[in-house]
Design a protein around this motif. Structure first.
Motif, PDB file in Angstrom:
ATOM      1  N   ARG A 112       0.798  -1.232   0.000  1.00 11.06           N
ATOM      2  CA  ARG A 112       0.000   0.000   0.000  1.00 11.06           C
ATOM      3  C   ARG A 112       0.831   1.283   0.000  1.00 11.06           C
ATOM      4  O   ARG A 112       0.388   2.301  -0.520  1.00 11.06           O
ATOM      5  CB  ARG A 112      -0.944   0.002   1.206  1.00 11.06           C
ATOM      6  N   ALA A 113       1.983   1.265   0.632  1.00  9.16           N
ATOM      7  CA  ALA A 113       2.777   2.495   0.780  1.00  9.16           C
ATOM      8  C   ALA A 113       3.364   2.932  -0.563  1.00  9.16           C
ATOM      9  O   ALA A 113       3.760   2.111  -1.397  1.00  9.16           O
ATOM     10  CB  ALA A 113       3.901   2.282   1.793  1.00  9.16           C
ATOM     11  N   ALA A 114       3.431   4.241  -0.731  1.00  8.55           N
ATOM     12  CA  ALA A 114       4.057   4.811  -1.928  1.00  8.55           C
ATOM     13  C   ALA A 114       5.523   5.134  -1.677  1.00  8.55           C
ATOM     14  O   ALA A 114       6.346   5.063  -2.593  1.00  8.55           O
ATOM     15  CB  ALA A 114       3.306   6.071  -2.357  1.00  8.55           C
ATOM     16  N   ASP A 161       0.619   6.445   3.375  1.00 14.78           N
ATOM     17  CA  ASP A 161       1.858   6.884   4.034  1.00 14.78           C
ATOM     18  C   ASP A 161       1.559   7.860   5.171  1.00 14.78           C
ATOM     19  O   ASP A 161       2.077   7.714   6.282  1.00 14.78           O
ATOM     20  CB  ASP A 161       2.785   7.551   3.016  1.00 14.78           C
ATOM     21  N   THR A 162       0.723   8.852   4.865  1.00 12.61           N
ATOM     22  CA  THR A 162       0.410   9.874   5.875  1.00 12.61           C
ATOM     23  C   THR A 162      -0.329   9.271   7.059  1.00 12.61           C
ATOM     24  O   THR A 162      -0.004   9.548   8.227  1.00 12.61           O
ATOM     25  CB  THR A 162      -0.439  11.002   5.251  1.00 12.61           C
ATOM     26  N   LYS A 163      -1.312   8.423   6.754  1.00 10.67           N
ATOM     27  CA  LYS A 163      -2.100   7.816   7.832  1.00 10.67           C
ATOM     28  C   LYS A 163      -1.245   6.862   8.651  1.00 10.67           C
ATOM     29  O   LYS A 163      -1.319   6.830   9.885  1.00 10.67           O
ATOM     30  CB  LYS A 163      -3.310   7.079   7.242  1.00 10.67           C
ATOM     31  N   PHE A 164      -0.423   6.077   7.965  1.00  7.43           N
ATOM     32  CA  PHE A 164       0.444   5.121   8.654  1.00  7.43           C
ATOM     33  C   PHE A 164       1.397   5.843   9.600  1.00  7.43           C
ATOM     34  O   PHE A 164       1.530   5.471  10.768  1.00  7.43           O
ATOM     35  CB  PHE A 164       1.245   4.309   7.625  1.00  7.43           C
ATOM     36  N   LEU A 165       2.060   6.870   9.099  1.00  6.47           N
ATOM     37  CA  LEU A 165       3.025   7.597   9.922  1.00  6.47           C
ATOM     38  C   LEU A 165       2.343   8.282  11.105  1.00  6.47           C
ATOM     39  O   LEU A 165       2.859   8.253  12.227  1.00  6.47           O
ATOM     40  CB  LEU A 165       3.762   8.630   9.071  1.00  6.47           C
ATOM     41  N   THR A 166       1.192   8.877  10.861  1.00  9.25           N
ATOM     42  CA  THR A 166       0.466   9.580  11.924  1.00  9.25           C
ATOM     43  C   THR A 166       0.040   8.610  13.030  1.00  9.25           C
ATOM     44  O   THR A 166       0.232   8.883  14.230  1.00  9.25           O
ATOM     45  CB  THR A 166      -0.765  10.291  11.353  1.00  9.25           C
ATOM     46  N   LEU A 167      -0.523   7.469  12.615  1.00  6.66           N
ATOM     47  CA  LEU A 167      -0.981   6.484  13.595  1.00  6.66           C
ATOM     48  C   LEU A 167       0.195   5.812  14.303  1.00  6.66           C
ATOM     49  O   LEU A 167       0.127   5.539  15.508  1.00  6.66           O
ATOM     50  CB  LEU A 167      -1.847   5.427  12.909  1.00  6.66           C
TER      51      LEU A 167
END
Length: 227
Positions: free
Chosen positions: A95-97, A171-177
């Motif tokens: 999923r990650a870019a 990426d944004t959601k993964f890093l934030t969580l």
């Protein structure tokens, strides 16, 4: 005749002197040997070693095996906490870019999976309950959502949203969580460091604090934050 008697007397006198000298030397030797036996290093040290060895062994055994309720709580809480981090990390591959996000996810998995096995071993050795592995992406009340009260633990909605995300949004959601998740782990590990008793658990907690604080800084930079 008188000369013979004189010679005999001289011989007897010499023999008596020799006997006396020999006896005197023996007394001195015995006295020296007795003193050495009472206060020599071998006798004293043997006693000291005999009395010191059990206490040293007891101390070593206590240090190696002693644990308290906090140690149990740490292991029972950190296992599912790590399991959720692994679930999050395994989503990144498809999923990650960002390559940086994929690399971070791989490092998280590499570090936390062995820690789960180690903590599981502790709990089994202590005769304590081992948390069940979260069977995949289970977001029901019986899954990880039931553990959302722990620091940094994601709820079912957050986990489901991450699973559905792709590319830069992932990426944004993964890093934030994951920043929030790591902050929770650091909080739990800090408590273990201050209140735990079991040496290996406290050492793992110290490693978690160091490693995950570093990853928090890394993730914040990827998010464009200075913190």
């Amino acid at each position: 005749m008188s000369s013979v008697r004189n010679l005999t007397r001289r011989n007897l006198t010499r023999r008596a002197a020799l006997v006396a000298a020999t006896l005197g030397a023996g007394v001195v030797l015995v006295a020296c040997g007795g003193d050495g036996g009472d206060s020599s290093g071998s006798g004293h040290d043997a006693h000291a070693s005999a009395s010191a060895s059990p206490s040293a062994g007891d101390e070593a055994g206590t240090t190696a095996g002693a644990h308290n309720a906090q140690d149990v709580s740490f292991a029972q809480g950190m296992i599912p906490h790590h399991q959720q981090a692994l679930e999050m990390a395994r989503l990144a591959d498809g999923r990650a870019a960002s390559g940086a996000v994929k690399d971070l996810a791989a490092r998280i998995e590499k570090a936390q999976d062995p820690e789960i096995r180690t903590m599981t071993g502790w709990l089994k050795a202590w005769g304590e309950e081992v948390p069940e592995a979260g069977g995949g992406m289970d977001h029901s009340a019986s899954g990880h959502s039931g553990m959302s009260g722990m620091p940094g633990m994601m709820g079912a909605e957050d986990m489901a949203g991450l699973e559905k995300s792709e590319g830069k949004a992932f990426d944004t959601k993964f890093l934030t969580l994951m920043v929030e998740h790591h902050e929770g782990a650091v909080e739990m590990a800090t408590t273990e460091k201050s209140k735990g008793r079991y040496g290996p658990a406290k050492a793992m907690a110290d490693d978690i604090v160091t490693a995950q604080n570093a990853e928090i800084k890394e993730m914040n930079k990827l998010l464009g934050k200075s913190g």
